[in-house]
Design a protein around this motif. Structure first.
Motif, PDB file in Angstrom:
ATOM      1  N   PRO A   1       0.817  -1.230   0.000  1.00  0.00           N
ATOM      2  CA  PRO A   1       0.000   0.000   0.000  1.00  0.00           C
ATOM      3  C   PRO A   1       0.844   1.271   0.000  1.00  0.00           C
ATOM      4  CG  PRO A   1      -0.100  -1.127   2.133  1.00  0.00           C
ATOM      5  CD  PRO A   1       0.573  -2.064   1.192  1.00  0.00           C
ATOM      6  N   HIS A   2       0.286   2.298  -0.659  1.00  0.00           N
ATOM      7  CA  HIS A   2       0.936   3.611  -0.650  1.00  0.00           C
ATOM      8  C   HIS A   2       0.782   4.289   0.710  1.00  0.00           C
ATOM      9  CE1 HIS A   2       1.902   3.716  -4.909  1.00  0.00           C
ATOM     10  NE2 HIS A   2       0.682   3.293  -5.178  1.00  0.00           N
ATOM     11  N   SER A   3      -0.316   4.007   1.401  1.00  0.00           N
ATOM     12  CA  SER A   3      -0.584   4.624   2.705  1.00  0.00           C
ATOM     13  C   SER A   3      -1.047   3.537   3.658  1.00  0.00           C
ATOM     14  CB  SER A   3      -1.664   5.706   2.582  1.00  0.00           C
ATOM     15  OG  SER A   3      -1.327   6.654   1.583  1.00  0.00           O
ATOM     16  N   LEU A   4      -0.350   3.410   4.767  1.00  0.00           N
ATOM     17  CA  LEU A   4      -0.616   2.317   5.699  1.00  0.00           C
ATOM     18  C   LEU A   4      -0.615   2.861   7.128  1.00  0.00           C
ATOM     19  CD1 LEU A   4      -0.717  -0.752   6.515  1.00  0.00           C
ATOM     20  CD2 LEU A   4       1.780  -0.732   6.396  1.00  0.00           C
ATOM     21  N   ILE A   5      -1.633   2.484   7.896  1.00  0.00           N
ATOM     22  CA  ILE A   5      -1.688   2.808   9.315  1.00  0.00           C
ATOM     23  C   ILE A   5      -1.470   1.523  10.099  1.00  0.00           C
ATOM     24  CG2 ILE A   5      -3.142   3.592  11.231  1.00  0.00           C
ATOM     25  CD1 ILE A   5      -4.595   5.412   9.230  1.00  0.00           C
TER      26      ILE A   5
ATOM     27  N   THR B   1      10.614   4.363  -1.851  1.00  0.00           N
ATOM     28  CA  THR B   1      10.903   5.211  -0.703  1.00  0.00           C
ATOM     29  C   THR B   1       9.835   4.987   0.378  1.00  0.00           C
ATOM     30  OG1 THR B   1       9.638   7.089  -1.555  1.00  0.00           O
ATOM     31  CG2 THR B   1      11.963   6.974  -2.153  1.00  0.00           C
ATOM     32  N   PHE B   2      10.266   5.074   1.610  1.00  0.00           N
ATOM     33  CA  PHE B   2       9.366   4.920   2.749  1.00  0.00           C
ATOM     34  C   PHE B   2       9.474   6.150   3.647  1.00  0.00           C
ATOM     35  CE2 PHE B   2       9.332   0.575   1.479  1.00  0.00           C
ATOM     36  CZ  PHE B   2       8.186   0.002   2.026  1.00  0.00           C
ATOM     37  N   THR B   3       8.335   6.605   4.129  1.00  0.00           N
ATOM     38  CA  THR B   3       8.283   7.600   5.194  1.00  0.00           C
ATOM     39  C   THR B   3       7.483   6.999   6.337  1.00  0.00           C
ATOM     40  OG1 THR B   3       8.432   9.506   3.717  1.00  0.00           O
ATOM     41  CG2 THR B   3       7.478   9.874   5.887  1.00  0.00           C
ATOM     42  N   ILE B   4       8.059   7.015   7.538  1.00  0.00           N
ATOM     43  CA  ILE B   4       7.415   6.411   8.708  1.00  0.00           C
ATOM     44  C   ILE B   4       7.169   7.498   9.742  1.00  0.00           C
ATOM     45  CG2 ILE B   4       7.618   4.686  10.543  1.00  0.00           C
ATOM     46  CD1 ILE B   4       9.604   3.179   8.704  1.00  0.00           C
ATOM     47  N   PHE B   5       5.906   7.804   9.991  1.00  0.00           N
ATOM     48  CA  PHE B   5       5.525   8.723  11.062  1.00  0.00           C
ATOM     49  C   PHE B   5       5.373   7.902  12.336  1.00  0.00           C
ATOM     50  CE2 PHE B   5       4.084  10.934   7.261  1.00  0.00           C
ATOM     51  CZ  PHE B   5       4.450  12.249   7.511  1.00  0.00           C
ATOM     52  N   THR B   6       6.144   8.215  13.360  1.00  0.00           N
ATOM     53  CA  THR B   6       6.165   7.367  14.548  1.00  0.00           C
ATOM     54  C   THR B   6       5.086   7.722  15.564  1.00  0.00           C
ATOM     55  OG1 THR B   6       7.729   8.749  15.783  1.00  0.00           O
ATOM     56  CG2 THR B   6       8.660   7.116  14.257  1.00  0.00           C
ATOM     57  N   SER B   7       4.268   8.723  15.270  1.00  0.00           N
ATOM     58  CA  SER B   7       3.228   9.150  16.200  1.00  0.00           C
ATOM     59  C   SER B   7       2.060   9.735  15.421  1.00  0.00           C
ATOM     60  CB  SER B   7       3.780  10.192  17.174  1.00  0.00           C
ATOM     61  OG  SER B   7       2.747  10.808  17.919  1.00  0.00           O
ATOM     62  N   SER B   8       0.879   9.728  16.049  1.00  0.00           N
ATOM     63  CA  SER B   8      -0.300  10.338  15.431  1.00  0.00           C
ATOM     64  C   SER B   8      -0.555  11.730  15.991  1.00  0.00           C
ATOM     65  CB  SER B   8      -1.530   9.460  15.669  1.00  0.00           C
ATOM     66  OG  SER B   8      -1.715   9.205  17.051  1.00  0.00           O
TER      67      SER B   8
ATOM     68  N   LEU C   1      -1.375  11.848   0.397  1.00  0.00           N
ATOM     69  CA  LEU C   1      -2.190  10.651   0.591  1.00  0.00           C
ATOM     70  C   LEU C   1      -3.199  10.483  -0.539  1.00  0.00           C
ATOM     71  CD1 LEU C   1      -2.918  10.867   4.434  1.00  0.00           C
ATOM     72  CD2 LEU C   1      -1.321   9.338   3.284  1.00  0.00           C
ATOM     73  N   GLU C   2      -3.704  11.597  -1.064  1.00  0.00           N
ATOM     74  CA  GLU C   2      -4.685  11.545  -2.157  1.00  0.00           C
ATOM     75  C   GLU C   2      -4.031  11.181  -3.485  1.00  0.00           C
ATOM     76  OE1 GLU C   2      -6.273  15.435  -2.023  1.00  0.00           O
ATOM     77  OE2 GLU C   2      -7.753  14.992  -0.447  1.00  0.00           O
ATOM     78  N   GLU C   3      -2.833  11.718  -3.720  1.00  0.00           N
ATOM     79  CA  GLU C   3      -2.146  11.498  -4.993  1.00  0.00           C
ATOM     80  C   GLU C   3      -0.722  11.004  -4.737  1.00  0.00           C
ATOM     81  OE1 GLU C   3      -2.301  15.162  -7.090  1.00  0.00           O
ATOM     82  OE2 GLU C   3      -4.471  15.370  -6.930  1.00  0.00           O
ATOM     83  N   PRO C   4      -0.573   9.807  -4.183  1.00  0.00           N
ATOM     84  CA  PRO C   4       0.768   9.327  -3.849  1.00  0.00           C
ATOM     85  C   PRO C   4       1.563   8.958  -5.092  1.00  0.00           C
ATOM     86  CG  PRO C   4      -0.841   7.598  -3.484  1.00  0.00           C
ATOM     87  CD  PRO C   4      -1.621   8.824  -3.858  1.00  0.00           C
ATOM     88  N   PRO C   5       2.827   9.335  -5.155  1.00  0.00           N
ATOM     89  CA  PRO C   5       3.672   8.880  -6.257  1.00  0.00           C
ATOM     90  C   PRO C   5       3.777   7.352  -6.239  1.00  0.00           C
ATOM     91  CG  PRO C   5       4.701  10.677  -5.057  1.00  0.00           C
ATOM     92  CD  PRO C   5       3.525  10.258  -4.256  1.00  0.00           C
ATOM     93  N   GLU C   6       3.971   6.768  -7.397  1.00  0.00           N
ATOM     94  CA  GLU C   6       3.968   5.318  -7.530  1.00  0.00           C
ATOM     95  C   GLU C   6       5.053   4.658  -6.685  1.00  0.00           C
ATOM     96  OE1 GLU C   6       2.612   1.726  -8.525  1.00  0.00           O
ATOM     97  OE2 GLU C   6       1.672   3.637  -9.055  1.00  0.00           O
ATOM     98  N   HIS C   7       6.164   5.365  -6.487  1.00  0.00           N
ATOM     99  CA  HIS C   7       7.321   4.755  -5.830  1.00  0.00           C
ATOM    100  C   HIS C   7       7.373   5.004  -4.320  1.00  0.00           C
ATOM    101  CE1 HIS C   7       8.555   8.904  -6.966  1.00  0.00           C
ATOM    102  NE2 HIS C   7       8.994   8.899  -5.718  1.00  0.00           N
ATOM    103  N   THR C   8       6.303   5.553  -3.725  1.00  0.00           N
ATOM    104  CA  THR C   8       6.358   5.991  -2.335  1.00  0.00           C
ATOM    105  C   THR C   8       5.330   5.263  -1.465  1.00  0.00           C
ATOM    106  OG1 THR C   8       7.174   8.206  -2.869  1.00  0.00           O
ATOM    107  CG2 THR C   8       5.985   7.969  -0.801  1.00  0.00           C
ATOM    108  N   SER C   9       5.728   4.929  -0.238  1.00  0.00           N
ATOM    109  CA  SER C   9       4.797   4.415   0.765  1.00  0.00           C
ATOM    110  C   SER C   9       4.957   5.217   2.049  1.00  0.00           C
ATOM    111  CB  SER C   9       5.053   2.930   1.069  1.00  0.00           C
ATOM    112  OG  SER C   9       4.533   2.112   0.037  1.00  0.00           O
ATOM    113  N   LEU C  10       3.826   5.606   2.641  1.00  0.00           N
ATOM    114  CA  LEU C  10       3.797   6.290   3.920  1.00  0.00           C
ATOM    115  C   LEU C  10       3.200   5.347   4.963  1.00  0.00           C
ATOM    116  CD1 LEU C  10       4.017   8.740   1.908  1.00  0.00           C
ATOM    117  CD2 LEU C  10       2.728  10.052   3.588  1.00  0.00           C
ATOM    118  N   ILE C  11       3.888   5.203   6.086  1.00  0.00           N
ATOM    119  CA  ILE C  11       3.396   4.365   7.182  1.00  0.00           C
ATOM    120  C   ILE C  11       3.202   5.250   8.405  1.00  0.00           C
ATOM    121  CG2 ILE C  11       3.826   2.360   8.640  1.00  0.00           C
ATOM    122  CD1 ILE C  11       5.602   1.207   6.499  1.00  0.00           C
ATOM    123  N   LEU C  12       1.989   5.261   8.928  1.00  0.00           N
ATOM    124  CA  LEU C  12       1.669   6.042  10.114  1.00  0.00           C
ATOM    125  C   LEU C  12       1.461   5.092  11.289  1.00  0.00           C
ATOM    126  CD1 LEU C  12       0.061   7.472   7.482  1.00  0.00           C
ATOM    127  CD2 LEU C  12      -0.386   9.182   9.230  1.00  0.00           C
ATOM    128  N   LEU C  13       2.163   5.332  12.385  1.00  0.00           N
ATOM    129  CA  LEU C  13       2.056   4.495  13.576  1.00  0.00           C
ATOM    130  C   LEU C  13       1.212   5.221  14.615  1.00  0.00           C
ATOM    131  CD1 LEU C  13       5.819   3.452  13.907  1.00  0.00           C
ATOM    132  CD2 LEU C  13       4.062   2.513  12.391  1.00  0.00           C
TER     133      LEU C  13
END
Length: 366
Positions: free
Chosen positions: A26-30, A147-154, A168-180
């Motif tokens: 997934p491009h955006s993962l919680i 590429t990964f970006t990891i947010f360690t807090s909400s 989050l609405e228009e994520p680039p194909e090569h990017t994933s964001l993970i929110l913890l």
């Protein structure tokens, strides 16, 4: 080193590894779960599995080698507290004008960006999110597939959370964001609706005890049982809890409870609370006390509710039963509210010892 070292939540981990196998991560993962459940550990494992230079398999699913340059550099971010401390120290060495404009970011690999809450407010700020957006749109992977970006807090500032919506609405194909997050409801509904949510559940106390017998063999059996209960199903908390610190804090918490629920001994109360002074050490000590007190109050609630087998402070079962005699749910609710008031007072720099004394006296039963 691989996913076999991640304990528990097999179904969630399997599902995420399957998404890597079919190239649909997934491009955006919680990742949601209690403190110490392994959210950050799992996020780094997923980043390594996607970007490993010599990927392997285990149980028929993708795994990472743990030794290639990508795996090693991503793993360098594992000790988050140490990396954040280094970044804060580096910021403090800057000129005052530069210091105000510099946000805390962790990057041990060029394609993996870690975003912790920015001190001292401990919130994720607009400057951090702007850097995330820049990386997502203008810096394609340099040495990795993704590429990964990891947010360690909400704990987002409102402006920062709103700014994140575009990527989050228009994520680039090569990017994933993970929110913890410990609680997904802390995130904006617009963020939750744009991300896949996976939850990490609690492990049974019996499994944590077995783990502790292997990882912390120096603990006595009774201490292992207590640590497993106090961890509330979180592996990280079970492995790192300092029982000596907890037991010292709990002893003072018991003084407050005895003052409130039995014949009060104010001399003992004042002696226990006089050491809770100002400064960083006093703040940490006060936080530990309130956590221990909260644990004891929750155990009283379990006893009042008729489920004493679920209490966490199992070594105090008999005393907690005595303290719970005549206690009502309304009293427990008032105690919880009083703790919130003390925490709020701490943020306003009220004298901690007096706040704790006032709470104990205010909770006395008539």
């Amino acid at each position: 080193m691989g996913f076999q070292d991640f304990l528990g939540n097999t179904q969630t981990v399997t599902h995420l590894r399957e998404s890597i196998r079919v190239d649909r991560f997934p491009h955006s993962l919680i990742l949601a779960g209690p403190r110490g459940a392994g959210k950050y550990t799992l996020a780094l494992m997923l980043a390594r599995a996607v970007n490993c230079l010599h990927p392997t398999e285990s149980d028929g699913l993708p795994d990472f080698c743990g030794v290639c340059s990508n795996c090693a550099r991503i793993a360098d971010a594992a000790n988050l507290e140490e990396r954040v401390a280094e970044a804060v120290e580096a910021r403090e060495s800057l000129r005052e004008t530069d210091k105000r404009e510099t946000r805390i970011l962790i990057q041990t690999h060029p394609d993996v960006l870690i975003v912790p809450p920015d001190p001292p407010q401990l919130q994720i700020k607009i400057g951090q999110v702007r850097q995330v957006i820049h990386v997502a749109y203008y810096r394609p992977p340099v040495e990795s597939k993704r590429t990964f970006t990891i947010f360690t807090s909400s704990a987002f500032m409102r402006e920062a959370a709103n700014s994140l919506l575009k990527v989050l609405e228009e994520p680039p194909e090569h990017t994933s964001l993970i929110l913890l997050t410990e609680n997904p409801q802390e995130l904006l509904p617009t963020i939750r609706s744009r991300a896949v949510v996976h939850r990490l559940g609690a492990l049974p106390a019996s499994e944590l005890e077995e783990l502790l017998s292997r990882r912390r063999p120096q603990l006595k059996a009774a201490d292992r049982a207590l640590a497993a209960r106090l961890a509330e199903g979180a592996v990280g908390r079970a492995l790192t809890i300092d029982l000596d610190i907890y037991l010292a804090s709990r002893q003072d918490a018991l003084v407050l409870l005895r003052t409130a629920l039995r014949e009060p001994d104010y001399t003992q109360l004042f002696h226990a609370t006089e050491s809770y002074r100002a400064g960083a050490d006093g703040q940490e000590k006060s936080i530990n006390l309130l956590r221990a007190l909260g644990s004891l109050i929750e155990d009283l609630l379990l006893i009042v509710a008729g489920t004493p087998s679920l209490i966490r402070n199992i070594d105090l079962g008999a005393e907690l039963e005595r303290l719970a005699q005549g206690v009502t749910v309304d009293w427990i609710d008032g105690a919880a509210r009083a703790m919130v008031q003390v925490e709020s007072g701490m943020r306003r720099n009220l004298l901690r010892s007096l706040s704790l004394d006032a709470m104990a006296v205010g909770l006395e039963r008539n």
